[in-house]
Design a protein around this motif. Structure first.
Motif, short mmCIF file in Angstrom:
data_model
loop_
_atom_site.label_atom_id
_atom_site.label_comp_id
_atom_site.label_asym_id
_atom_site.label_seq_id
_atom_site.Cartn_x
_atom_site.Cartn_y
_atom_site.Cartn_z
N THR A 123 20.89 0.47 19.68
CA THR A 123 20.04 0.71 20.85
C THR A 123 19.87 -0.55 21.69
OG1 THR A 123 17.93 0.17 19.74
CG2 THR A 123 18.75 2.43 19.53
N ALA A 124 20.22 -1.69 21.15
CA ALA A 124 20.10 -2.96 21.88
C ALA A 124 21.46 -3.32 22.49
CB ALA A 124 19.63 -4.07 20.95
N SER A 125 21.43 -4.00 23.64
CA SER A 125 22.66 -4.30 24.38
C SER A 125 23.31 -5.61 23.93
CB SER A 125 22.35 -4.36 25.88
OG SER A 125 21.31 -5.30 26.14
N PHE A 126 23.55 -5.71 22.63
CA PHE A 126 24.26 -6.87 22.10
C PHE A 126 25.70 -6.84 22.60
CE2 PHE A 126 21.13 -6.00 18.59
CZ PHE A 126 20.35 -7.13 18.79
N ASP A 127 26.32 -8.02 22.66
CA ASP A 127 27.71 -8.08 23.12
C ASP A 127 28.69 -7.60 22.06
OD1 ASP A 127 27.50 -9.42 25.82
OD2 ASP A 127 26.36 -10.83 24.59
N ALA A 128 28.31 -7.70 20.79
CA ALA A 128 29.18 -7.24 19.70
C ALA A 128 28.37 -7.25 18.41
CB ALA A 128 30.40 -8.14 19.57
N TYR A 129 28.94 -6.65 17.38
CA TYR A 129 28.30 -6.63 16.06
C TYR A 129 29.30 -7.07 15.00
CZ TYR A 129 26.47 -4.94 11.62
OH TYR A 129 26.06 -4.87 10.32
N VAL A 130 28.82 -7.89 14.06
CA VAL A 130 29.63 -8.31 12.92
C VAL A 130 28.84 -8.03 11.65
CG1 VAL A 130 30.85 -10.20 11.78
CG2 VAL A 130 30.69 -10.17 14.28
N GLY A 131 29.38 -7.24 10.76
CA GLY A 131 28.69 -6.94 9.52
C GLY A 131 28.98 -5.54 9.02
N GLY A 132 28.16 -5.09 8.09
CA GLY A 132 28.38 -3.78 7.49
C GLY A 132 27.71 -2.67 8.27
N ASN A 133 28.08 -1.45 7.91
CA ASN A 133 27.47 -0.25 8.46
C ASN A 133 26.45 0.23 7.42
OD1 ASN A 133 26.83 2.48 9.07
ND2 ASN A 133 28.75 2.73 10.17
N ASN A 134 25.18 -0.07 7.63
CA ASN A 134 24.17 0.20 6.62
C ASN A 134 23.99 1.69 6.33
OD1 ASN A 134 23.43 -2.50 6.06
ND2 ASN A 134 22.18 -2.57 7.91
N VAL A 135 24.13 2.52 7.35
CA VAL A 135 24.03 3.97 7.13
C VAL A 135 25.17 4.42 6.21
CG1 VAL A 135 24.07 6.24 8.20
CG2 VAL A 135 22.86 4.37 9.33
N ALA A 136 26.38 3.93 6.49
CA ALA A 136 27.54 4.28 5.66
C ALA A 136 27.38 3.75 4.25
CB ALA A 136 28.82 3.75 6.30
N PHE A 137 26.81 2.53 4.11
CA PHE A 137 26.58 1.97 2.79
C PHE A 137 25.62 2.85 1.98
CE2 PHE A 137 27.43 -2.67 4.29
CZ PHE A 137 28.79 -2.41 4.29
N GLY A 138 24.50 3.24 2.61
CA GLY A 138 23.53 4.09 1.93
C GLY A 138 24.15 5.41 1.50
N LYS A 139 24.90 6.01 2.40
CA LYS A 139 25.56 7.27 2.07
C LYS A 139 26.54 7.07 0.91
CE LYS A 139 28.26 11.02 4.15
NZ LYS A 139 28.87 11.55 5.40
N GLY A 140 27.25 5.94 0.93
CA GLY A 140 28.21 5.66 -0.13
C GLY A 140 27.55 5.49 -1.49
N TRP A 141 26.39 4.81 -1.52
CA TRP A 141 25.67 4.63 -2.79
C TRP A 141 25.22 5.98 -3.35
CZ3 TRP A 141 22.16 0.48 -0.14
CH2 TRP A 141 22.89 -0.71 -0.01
N ALA A 142 24.64 6.81 -2.49
CA ALA A 142 24.17 8.12 -2.94
C ALA A 142 25.33 8.98 -3.41
CB ALA A 142 23.41 8.81 -1.81
N GLN A 143 26.42 8.97 -2.64
CA GLN A 143 27.58 9.78 -3.00
C GLN A 143 28.21 9.31 -4.30
OE1 GLN A 143 28.35 12.46 -0.73
NE2 GLN A 143 29.21 13.13 -2.70
N TYR A 144 28.18 7.99 -4.53
CA TYR A 144 28.69 7.42 -5.77
C TYR A 144 27.92 8.01 -6.96
CZ TYR A 144 29.82 3.87 -9.32
OH TYR A 144 30.23 3.23 -10.47
N LEU A 145 26.60 8.01 -6.88
CA LEU A 145 25.78 8.54 -7.97
C LEU A 145 26.05 10.03 -8.20
CD1 LEU A 145 22.38 6.77 -7.18
CD2 LEU A 145 23.95 6.23 -9.06
N VAL A 146 26.24 10.77 -7.11
CA VAL A 146 26.51 12.20 -7.23
C VAL A 146 27.90 12.44 -7.79
CG1 VAL A 146 26.84 14.34 -5.92
CG2 VAL A 146 24.90 12.84 -5.39
#
Length: 315
Positions: A123-146
């Motif tokens: 939602t912020a007008s940053f010029d770029a992003y470097v790092g992980g996708n936290n939503v995807a990480f959370g989904k991945g952790w939950a899916q791993y357990l399942v």
């Protein structure tokens, strides 16, 4: 199989970008600001900071760094101070969703590059992003357990976090909810703070009181996941008795994975994240706008944990 950092840009773009940054380095040295919502007492942030310091050493540029321990007003003030100082570029985490929207606009208006790292906020007008996708990480952790059969419908999962309401935990919980809600798996996020001693005390107290109903644990931050062994040992929980997934950017967690306390840890390339964020800020400062984000991340288990342990140990 080892998964390394993924960068969503073409080889040609890489060549052009790196060439441009190299040219920028040959010019007059500049001053950049590196602003974190984290705590210098959190082990993972020592690695993020090391990346920033290495970049400064390699380029000869000045990098002013600051930590704000989840204090949003202090974080905002640090960026405004960088703007007032006419910084050549700013790299910053997002302390809370939406908290830097207006400040990013101020940076845009001033023509000062502002690169978001570690915790994204689209939602912020940053010029770029470097790092992980936290939503995807959370989904991945939950899916791993399942997928591993470690949790099922009707189960309860405990999710300790250092700063309730902070961007990273909010986004991770969003991804987790997308998997757990349809399966009627419930959870609770608890406040563990940013103080290592207090983290262990609070986690021990919660686990002692709720051990019978906890079927799995997801550590929403590095400090809590890296405390699992000490917490389990105090409560008398054996390695592997309660499945655990979560962040894994510290030797505490790599050792926990190797020794069976944690099933899988999330790697984010902390040193590289800082280094690349500053490189993108330098590129933008040289009037070459970054037209891409850099997404990092790999989930590792016991078979590859030694690789990450060696990286974090400087081997």
């Amino acid at each position: 199989m080892l998964r390394r950092t993924f960068m969503f840009l073409s080889a040609a773009a890489v060549a052009v970008s790196l060439g441009a940054v190299s040219t920028a380095y040959a010019q007059a040295k500049k001053t950049y600001y590196w602003v974190s919502h984290g705590s210098p007492a959190d082990p993972v942030w020592t690695y993020f900071l090391a990346g920033a310091k290495q970049w400064a050493d390699d380029t000869g540029n000045t990098v002013n760094t600051s930590f704000h321990n989840g204090d949003v007003p202090a974080h905002q003030e640090a960026i405004r101070a960088a703007l007032a100082a006419k910084a050549d570029g700013i790299v910053t985490t997002s302390p809370d969703p939406g908290s830097l929207v207006e400040i990013a606009k101020e940076a845009n208006a001033a023509g000062i590059p502002i690169i978001n790292f570690n915790t994204p906020d689209p939602t912020a007008s940053f010029d770029a992003y470097v790092g992980g996708n936290n939503v995807a990480f959370g989904k991945g952790w939950a899916q791993y357990l399942v997928d591993k059969g470690l949790v099922k419908s009707g189960d309860f999962v405990w999710m300790p976090v250092e700063i309730p309401g902070a961007t990273y935990g909010v986004q991770e919980e969003e991804g987790i909810a997308s998997v757990f809600k349809p399966l009627n798996i419930t959870w609770e996020v608890t406040d563990s703070t940013l103080d290592q001693g207090e983290v262990i005390t609070r986690m021990v107290d919660y686990l002692t009181a709720n051990r019978a109903k906890i079927k799995a644990i997801i550590g929403l931050g590095d400090l809590v996941t890296g405390s699992i062994k000490r917490v389990f040992d105090q409560v008398g929980v054996k390695p592997g008795e309660i499945p655990v997934v979560g962040w894994g950017n510290s030797t505490d967690t790599t050792q926990e994975v190797l020794n069976g306390y944690v099933n899988a840890g999330q790697w984010q390339d902390p040193q590289a994240t800082s280094y690349m964020a500053l490189s993108m800020a330098a590129m933008a400062s040289s009037k070459i706008p970054p037209g891409f984000n850099i997404i990092t991340g790999a989930l590792y288990e016991k078979d590859t944990a030694q690789i990450y342990d060696d990286i974090l140990s400087g081997k």
